[in-house]
Design an enzyme around this catalytic site. Sequence first.
Site: not given
Length: 311
Positions: A226, A274
């Site tokens: 993350r 992502h």
Amino acid sequence: MAGAIAYISRDTDGLAWNKLLEEALGPIDFRTLRAGLGNTDDIEIALAWKPTPGLLASFKNLRMIVSLGMGVDHLLADDKLPDVAITRIMDDGLVGQMSEYALYWGLWHHRDIEKYAASQRARKWKPEEFVDTIHRRIGIMGLGTIGQDTARKFAALGFPTAGWSRTHKTLPGVETFHGPSGLPKFLGQTNILVNVLPLTRETRGIMDKTLFAALPKGAFVINMGRGGHVVDDDLLAALDSGHVSGAALDVFNVEPLPPEHPYWAHPKVHITPHMAGYTNPRTASPGVIDNIRALRAGHPLKNTVDAKTGY
């Protein structure tokens, strides 16, 4: 109709999920954020990815939340999250994609592909210095399902591979470290660092100047965990000093990454949006279907999440 299943995502329309759930469960009341949720009092189950804070709390008869990603920080960030069962997908397809991403960038760095690309652009025939695989140590931060799969695959290619986790774990063929006391030694021998930790209170900002300084000079960093794990200014400083040779980043503190962010133009940073692992309904749905059946039959659920630990 009571017992509705709501698909809460702005990224996809949910049609693939609807088809797979109906094939397994029969006719269902399937609602989506895009098409409209109707009377939310009917919603029993929410399949959710980055829901608007407070939205799930408005579903008065909600019984289970399913994270459409293997991480759940996007749910736990909601301080109004209702006190119902939270489960996460276990997706072998996504796990495979994530390890592919780490292997690609690890091998890209190990085999000096960027240097050869530059030589091609310059029309130069220039072999680079050979580095034996046994001298390129891989370190995986996070030994959950994704981390273990990634570590096994690097080890199978002959790289000395180690893993670090919050608590003690063992993995054949992989040296393991754990806890705060084990982190410095783990980092000190890591030439390619792969982060797949969950984002929790304890791991937020873990990739800071202290961590980067503990790596050997010239280490390469791959972050597919993350964005909140990384202190951006500290990574940029480590790259600019030359202590860290490069970084492949798939996740960011702010997504989409703002156009003015210095990562975009940094010559040592490689950005992807992502995409290291996409949830695949075909491979993720069996576990979700099992949990829907278990919920309705009053049986224990699988892959539940502890909101206190964050995983």
